[in-house]
Design a protein around this motif. Structure first.
Motif, PDB file in Angstrom:
ATOM      1  N   SER A   1       0.826  -1.197   0.000  1.00 47.67           N
ATOM      2  CA  SER A   1       0.000   0.000   0.000  1.00 47.67           C
ATOM      3  C   SER A   1       0.867   1.257   0.000  1.00 47.67           C
ATOM      4  N   HIS A   2       1.970   1.202   0.733  1.00 48.79           N
ATOM      5  CA  HIS A   2       2.906   2.325   0.730  1.00 48.79           C
ATOM      6  C   HIS A   2       4.199   1.939   1.450  1.00 48.79           C
ATOM      7  N   ALA A   3       5.226   2.737   1.205  1.00 53.15           N
ATOM      8  CA  ALA A   3       6.571   2.393   1.660  1.00 53.15           C
ATOM      9  C   ALA A   3       6.860   2.899   3.068  1.00 53.15           C
ATOM     10  N   HIS A   4       6.161   2.359   4.044  1.00 52.01           N
ATOM     11  CA  HIS A   4       6.478   2.543   5.451  1.00 52.01           C
ATOM     12  C   HIS A   4       6.756   1.182   6.056  1.00 52.01           C
ATOM     13  N   TRP A   5       7.675   1.139   7.024  1.00 52.71           N
ATOM     14  CA  TRP A   5       8.156  -0.105   7.614  1.00 52.71           C
ATOM     15  C   TRP A   5       7.040  -1.046   8.060  1.00 52.71           C
ATOM     16  N   ASP A   6       5.916  -0.492   8.534  1.00 48.78           N
ATOM     17  CA  ASP A   6       4.855  -1.370   9.036  1.00 48.78           C
ATOM     18  C   ASP A   6       4.077  -2.045   7.913  1.00 48.78           C
ATOM     19  N   HIS A   7       4.358  -1.676   6.666  1.00 46.93           N
ATOM     20  CA  HIS A   7       3.680  -2.304   5.529  1.00 46.93           C
ATOM     21  C   HIS A   7       4.633  -2.973   4.538  1.00 46.93           C
ATOM     22  N   ASP A   8       5.944  -2.721   4.671  1.00 44.93           N
ATOM     23  CA  ASP A   8       6.862  -3.281   3.661  1.00 44.93           C
ATOM     24  C   ASP A   8       8.175  -3.824   4.200  1.00 44.93           C
ATOM     25  N   ALA A   9       8.365  -3.808   5.532  1.00 41.37           N
ATOM     26  CA  ALA A   9       9.649  -4.264   6.082  1.00 41.37           C
ATOM     27  C   ALA A   9       9.892  -5.750   5.856  1.00 41.37           C
ATOM     28  N   GLY A  10       8.816  -6.529   5.695  1.00 44.64           N
ATOM     29  CA  GLY A  10       8.965  -7.961   5.482  1.00 44.64           C
ATOM     30  C   GLY A  10       9.122  -8.369   4.033  1.00 44.64           C
ATOM     31  N   SER A  11       9.182  -7.400   3.116  1.00 42.57           N
ATOM     32  CA  SER A  11       9.201  -7.729   1.688  1.00 42.57           C
ATOM     33  C   SER A  11      10.414  -8.552   1.269  1.00 42.57           C
ATOM     34  N   ALA A  12      11.595  -8.196   1.754  1.00 47.13           N
ATOM     35  CA  ALA A  12      12.801  -8.942   1.381  1.00 47.13           C
ATOM     36  C   ALA A  12      12.671 -10.407   1.812  1.00 47.13           C
ATOM     37  N   LYS A  13      12.144 -10.635   3.010  1.00 40.84           N
ATOM     38  CA  LYS A  13      11.989 -12.005   3.518  1.00 40.84           C
ATOM     39  C   LYS A  13      10.948 -12.780   2.699  1.00 40.84           C
ATOM     40  N   ILE A  14       9.837 -12.139   2.355  1.00 38.00           N
ATOM     41  CA  ILE A  14       8.809 -12.818   1.561  1.00 38.00           C
ATOM     42  C   ILE A  14       9.327 -13.137   0.165  1.00 38.00           C
TER      43      ILE A  14
ATOM     44  N   GLY B   1       9.890 -16.287  -3.771  1.00 38.94           N
ATOM     45  CA  GLY B   1      10.306 -15.931  -5.132  1.00 38.94           C
ATOM     46  C   GLY B   1       9.318 -15.003  -5.819  1.00 38.94           C
ATOM     47  N   ALA B   2       8.430 -14.373  -5.059  1.00 38.03           N
ATOM     48  CA  ALA B   2       7.407 -13.489  -5.630  1.00 38.03           C
ATOM     49  C   ALA B   2       8.032 -12.289  -6.332  1.00 38.03           C
ATOM     50  N   SER B   3       7.348 -11.827  -7.358  1.00 44.06           N
ATOM     51  CA  SER B   3       7.750 -10.620  -8.067  1.00 44.06           C
ATOM     52  C   SER B   3       7.217  -9.412  -7.306  1.00 44.06           C
ATOM     53  N   TYR B   4       8.112  -8.500  -6.947  1.00 42.87           N
ATOM     54  CA  TYR B   4       7.771  -7.350  -6.115  1.00 42.87           C
ATOM     55  C   TYR B   4       7.448  -6.155  -7.008  1.00 42.87           C
ATOM     56  N   MET B   5       6.240  -5.625  -6.881  1.00 44.98           N
ATOM     57  CA  MET B   5       5.783  -4.530  -7.732  1.00 44.98           C
ATOM     58  C   MET B   5       5.405  -3.341  -6.861  1.00 44.98           C
ATOM     59  N   VAL B   6       6.004  -2.166  -7.159  1.00 41.64           N
ATOM     60  CA  VAL B   6       5.859  -0.991  -6.299  1.00 41.64           C
ATOM     61  C   VAL B   6       5.647   0.259  -7.146  1.00 41.64           C
TER      62      VAL B   6
END
Length: 291
Positions: free
Chosen positions: A96-109, A114-119
């Motif tokens: 939804s947006h680039a704040h730690w409480d919504h995207d800090a886990g992206s690298a781990k996921i 192997g998901a494609s990350y779209m921002v």
């Protein structure tokens, strides 16, 4: 004794400031489990009590919206698997947006699935710097997180497609420069519903809406965001935090078999009007103070 008063005051201020920072990063509701459930059609809730995550399922794999804190990744995985889906079938990761409480886990996921990350384009520098490029929090270590490489840069109006599912990315800036509101359609009981997942309309404490050197167009962007939100057709009202749309109040009603309480177009309209008024009040206050 009088000499000690200034020292004690400074110590107290430091303690309060530290406590506020820790609380901001570790709101207990953010990591408190919440039952995973189907909202409607192929759209599911897989978040915590305080941070909302959504799973869109398709025959070709699934789309996950928001990664949250690193500590939430096992919770998200468990929620997905309790619903009978495989975490590794996550093919696309959105935020939804680039704040730690919504995207800090992206690298781990990304690592686990192997998901494609779209921002959204304006948030890409923030997620790829682990928060360092954020206009408000970039120089505060407690709000930084593992950087994650973006696989597809999104722009306003872009479509994300997978296995028959179609999501549209709407740029709703202000809270972050690339804050994104997602829309999609779901079918339930032979009817089609418009889903809106609000990014964030909040003006956080400390945000400068006037004379902001790191985000000069912030007030203009907030206005744009509210114009966009007011233009979106909404049947099912959702958002980046459960508090936006009354998650805790609505879930028991859904479980009890009532008419789907998440179908709430009036609640959506009231929410947008309220948040716009809060923004205008804060802007007027800051404008007056800047004179």
């Amino acid at each position: 004794m009088p000499k000690l008063i200034p020292i004690l005051s400074r110590v107290l201020i430091l303690i309060v400031a530290t406590a506020c920072s820790v609380f901001a990063q570790n709101d207990p509701e953010w990591t408190e489990p919440f039952p995973a459930f189907r909202i409607a059609g192929n759209l599911y809730y897989v978040g915590s009590k305080g941070l909302a995550n959504y799973l869109v399922t398709t025959p070709q794999g699934n789309i996950l919206i928001n990664s949250d804190l690193e500590a939430n990744v096992p919770l998200i995985q468990a929620s997905i698997e309790k619903l009978g889906f495989k975490f590794k079938d996550t093919k696309i990761l959105l935020i939804s947006h680039a704040h730690w409480d919504h995207d800090a886990g992206s690298a781990k996921i990304k690592e686990l699935t192997g998901a494609s990350y779209m921002v959204m384009d304006a948030d890409v520098p923030v997620v790829e710097s682990g928060g360092k490029a954020d206009f408000q929090y970039g120089n505060r270590p407690e709000f930084l997180y593992p950087p994650a490489k973006v696989d597809r840069v999104l722009h306003d109006g872009d479509e994300v497609k997978l296995g028959g599912a179609l999501l549209i990315a709407h740029l709703t800036p202000g809270h972050t420069k690339g804050c994104t509101t997602w829309t999609m359609k779901v079918t339930e009981g032979g009817k089609t519903y418009n889903v809106v997942i609000v990014g964030s309309p909040n003006v956080n404490p400390g945000y400068k809406l006037v004379h902001n050197d790191t985000y000069p167009q912030i007030a203009q962007d907030y206005r744009r965001m509210f114009d966009v939100l007011k233009s979106l057709p909404c049947d099912i009202f959702l958002g980046a935090h459960g508090g936006y749309f009354g998650l805790e109040e609505k879930y028991p009603r859904l479980k009890a078999g009532a008419a789907n309480p998440f179908t709430d177009p009036d609640g959506y309209k009231k929410f947008v009007i309220q948040k716009e008024q809060e923004f205008r009040t804060e802007l007027a206050k800051q404008t007056l103070a800047a004179k």
